[in-house]
Design a protein around this motif. Structure first.
Motif, short mmCIF file in Angstrom:
data_model
loop_
_atom_site.label_atom_id
_atom_site.label_comp_id
_atom_site.label_asym_id
_atom_site.label_seq_id
_atom_site.Cartn_x
_atom_site.Cartn_y
_atom_site.Cartn_z
N CYS A 101 -37.87 14.87 -10.30
CA CYS A 101 -38.39 13.52 -9.99
C CYS A 101 -39.51 13.56 -8.95
O CYS A 101 -39.29 13.97 -7.79
CB CYS A 101 -37.26 12.61 -9.48
SG CYS A 101 -37.89 10.98 -9.05
N PRO A 102 -40.71 13.11 -9.31
CA PRO A 102 -41.81 13.17 -8.36
C PRO A 102 -41.66 12.21 -7.17
O PRO A 102 -42.25 12.45 -6.12
CB PRO A 102 -43.04 12.79 -9.21
CG PRO A 102 -42.50 12.15 -10.44
CD PRO A 102 -41.11 12.64 -10.63
N VAL A 103 -40.83 11.18 -7.32
CA VAL A 103 -40.58 10.28 -6.17
C VAL A 103 -39.73 11.01 -5.14
O VAL A 103 -40.02 11.01 -3.93
CB VAL A 103 -39.88 8.97 -6.61
CG1 VAL A 103 -39.55 8.10 -5.41
CG2 VAL A 103 -40.72 8.21 -7.61
N CYS A 144 -38.85 4.23 -8.56
CA CYS A 144 -39.03 4.94 -9.84
C CYS A 144 -40.28 4.40 -10.53
O CYS A 144 -40.49 3.19 -10.59
CB CYS A 144 -37.80 4.70 -10.71
SG CYS A 144 -37.97 5.29 -12.40
N THR A 145 -41.10 5.31 -11.03
CA THR A 145 -42.30 4.86 -11.77
C THR A 145 -42.01 4.68 -13.25
O THR A 145 -42.87 4.24 -14.00
CB THR A 145 -43.44 5.88 -11.64
OG1 THR A 145 -42.96 7.15 -12.13
CG2 THR A 145 -43.93 6.02 -10.22
N GLY A 146 -40.82 5.10 -13.68
CA GLY A 146 -40.54 5.08 -15.13
C GLY A 146 -41.32 6.16 -15.86
O GLY A 146 -41.58 6.03 -17.06
N CYS A 147 -41.65 7.23 -15.14
CA CYS A 147 -42.53 8.24 -15.73
C CYS A 147 -41.86 9.03 -16.85
O CYS A 147 -42.54 9.60 -17.71
CB CYS A 147 -43.02 9.21 -14.66
SG CYS A 147 -41.75 10.34 -14.04
N GLY A 148 -40.53 9.11 -16.85
CA GLY A 148 -39.81 9.80 -17.93
C GLY A 148 -39.71 11.31 -17.74
O GLY A 148 -39.19 12.01 -18.61
N LYS A 198 -30.47 7.84 -7.80
CA LYS A 198 -30.79 6.44 -8.12
C LYS A 198 -29.86 5.89 -9.21
O LYS A 198 -29.41 4.75 -9.15
CB LYS A 198 -32.26 6.33 -8.57
CG LYS A 198 -33.20 6.61 -7.39
CD LYS A 198 -34.65 6.59 -7.77
CE LYS A 198 -35.09 7.81 -8.52
NZ LYS A 198 -36.54 8.05 -8.49
N CYS A 203 -37.81 13.09 -15.73
CA CYS A 203 -36.42 13.53 -15.66
C CYS A 203 -35.83 13.60 -17.07
O CYS A 203 -35.07 14.53 -17.38
CB CYS A 203 -35.60 12.59 -14.77
SG CYS A 203 -35.82 10.85 -15.16
N ALA A 241 -33.31 11.40 -9.71
CA ALA A 241 -32.79 10.60 -10.83
C ALA A 241 -31.29 10.41 -10.66
O ALA A 241 -30.76 9.29 -10.82
CB ALA A 241 -33.10 11.30 -12.15
N VAL A 291 -33.53 7.34 -17.98
CA VAL A 291 -33.34 6.92 -16.59
C VAL A 291 -34.26 5.75 -16.22
O VAL A 291 -33.81 4.73 -15.68
CB VAL A 291 -33.59 8.12 -15.64
CG1 VAL A 291 -33.59 7.67 -14.18
CG2 VAL A 291 -32.53 9.20 -15.87
S1 SF4 Z 1 -38.44 8.22 -14.55
FE1 SF4 Z 1 -37.14 9.82 -13.65
S2 SF4 Z 1 -38.57 11.35 -12.86
FE2 SF4 Z 1 -39.76 9.49 -13.21
S3 SF4 Z 1 -39.76 8.42 -11.23
FE3 SF4 Z 1 -38.03 7.61 -12.42
S4 SF4 Z 1 -36.27 8.83 -11.83
FE4 SF4 Z 1 -38.10 9.95 -11.16
#
Ligand code: SF4
Ligand code: SF4
Length: 363
Positions: free
Chosen positions: A25-27, A66-70, A41, A72, A38, A82
């Motif tokens: 997870c980049p956050v 979370c950016t919802g980047c996917g 959270k 994880c 991940a 996630v």
């Molecule tokens: S989608 Fe997963 S990897 Fe991306 S910011 Fe959210 S928890 Fe972190």
């Protein structure tokens, strides 16, 4: 399975997991905080979703980190969703009045103006409407309309040079509604999506400039039961298809770093097309060790630039460093939001379209 059962299952899967994706997870990496992994959270969301405990400020902050980047999900054996689960849990924060300030103000602005900028977009679109017949109606996305009119101009110039002329569509005055989704205001998002579908009735096809809007139309609307009467393609797909008609030009003598923007790559599966376009336009492309499905995130999604300002910029800084520690290497992305994030992190950055424009217009 009901939506609620699906959420319960997703948060349970994570909370019983031995944190198998803890590095992903980049956050969490940017904050050096394992409770924002991940696993951390989703475990926080589990208390609210499955155990029905009232949400508090801490859990609200966690589900908003979370950016919802996917990323994880790419490393998860269960492909656990996630990001969407954490966004759904944000709905509880909306109901309880416990959203972080940046998310609450975005939602308030959206409810007032039907877009996150509080601007009236109809007149902006009118000033860009094509005065000539075009092959592809263009949907720039409100972020480009409001903040980057130069990118819009470049898109039109590149589309002309590729023999695929584009002009701004009338329906471009509607925001796709992604900020409502990212704020966890799912009922409002579904209602907004329906209103967009009505506005698109006379638009059989559009080329969408912003990867986030294209992802919202193509992936999120169907999940909320909304089908657009419109064929949605990204500008990148249209230009890639028309690459054989691009003018013969030498590649620019530049060394650039390519970043897979999350909505374009993991969201829409567009990895090869932007690379093929960029490979024609510049001599050297460098990339991070982790790319494509496993690529990093520049911090622009999920309202993070409004809820965790410094963290989102730190994410962009770290992702740029992964790509190249040479400050002279320009970051190139296929998403205006990622480009902006790299700029905010103090790196040189260009949208792929801007590079193509330089390439086709060089003497
Ligand atoms: S989608 Fe997963 S990897 Fe991306 S910011 Fe959210 S928890 Fe972190
Ligand atoms: S996303 Fe997958 S790997 Fe990561 S904590 Fe959840 S279940 Fe485990």
């Amino acid at each position: 399975m009901t939506d609620h059962r699906r959420l319960e299952q997703a948060t349970s899967t994570c909370s019983y997991c031995p944190k198998a994706c803890r590095f992903s997870c980049p956050v969490s990496e940017a904050t050096q905080n394992e409770s924002l992994s991940a696993w951390g959270k989703m475990s926080a969301a589990h208390h609210v979703v499955a155990e029905k405990k009232p949400i508090d400020v801490e859990v609200s902050a966690a589900v908003h980190a979370c950016t919802g980047c996917g990323r994880c999900t790419s490393f998860c054996k269960h492909e656990n969703d996630v990001g969407p689960t954490l966004f759904a849990a944000r709905g509880e924060a909306v109901k309880a009045g416990l959203q972080p300030r940046g998310a609450a103000s975005t939602l308030a602005t959206f409810h007032q103006a039907q877009n996150p900028f509080g601007r009236e977009l109809g007149s902006l679109v009118a000033s860009w409407r094509a005065q000539r017949p075009v092959r592809y109606p263009l949907f720039p996305g409100c972020s480009t309309l409001v903040k980057r009119p130069g990118l819009l101009e470049q898109t039109i110039a590149v589309s002309d040079a590729f023999g695929a002329p584009m002009g701004v569509a009338k329906s471009a005055s509607k925001c796709c509604g992604y900020p409502l989704y990212a704020a966890g205001s799912f009922d409002a998002f579904a209602a907004h999506a329906k209103s967009v579908a009505e506005a698109f009735v006379e638009t059989p096809e559009v080329a969408v400039l912003d990867a986030g809007c294209a992802f919202t139309f193509r992936k999120l609307y169907p999940e909320f039961g909304v089908r657009l009467p419109t064929r949605i393609r990204t500008v990148i797909e249209v230009l890639h298809e028309n690459l054989p008609h691009a003018p013969e030009r030498k590649p620019l003598p530049q060394r650039v770093g390519y970043h897979d923007a999350c909505h374009l790559g993991r969201g829409l599966g567009l990895y090869d097309e932007p690379r093929a376009l960029l490979a024609r336009a510049v001599i050297t492309i460098v990339e991070a060790p982790s790319v494509r499905r496993e690529g990093g995130c520049a911090g622009g999604g999920g309202l993070l630039p409004r809820t965790m300002v410094e963290t989102s910029v730190e994410m962009a800084r770290r992702q740029a460093l992964e790509i190249s520690d040479d400050a002279n290497v320009t970051m190139v992305t296929g998403c205006p939001t990622s480009t902006r994030m790299f700029e905010r992190a103090g790196r040189r950055a260009m949208d792929l379209i801007s590079v193509l424009e330089q390439w086709v217009t060089q003497p």
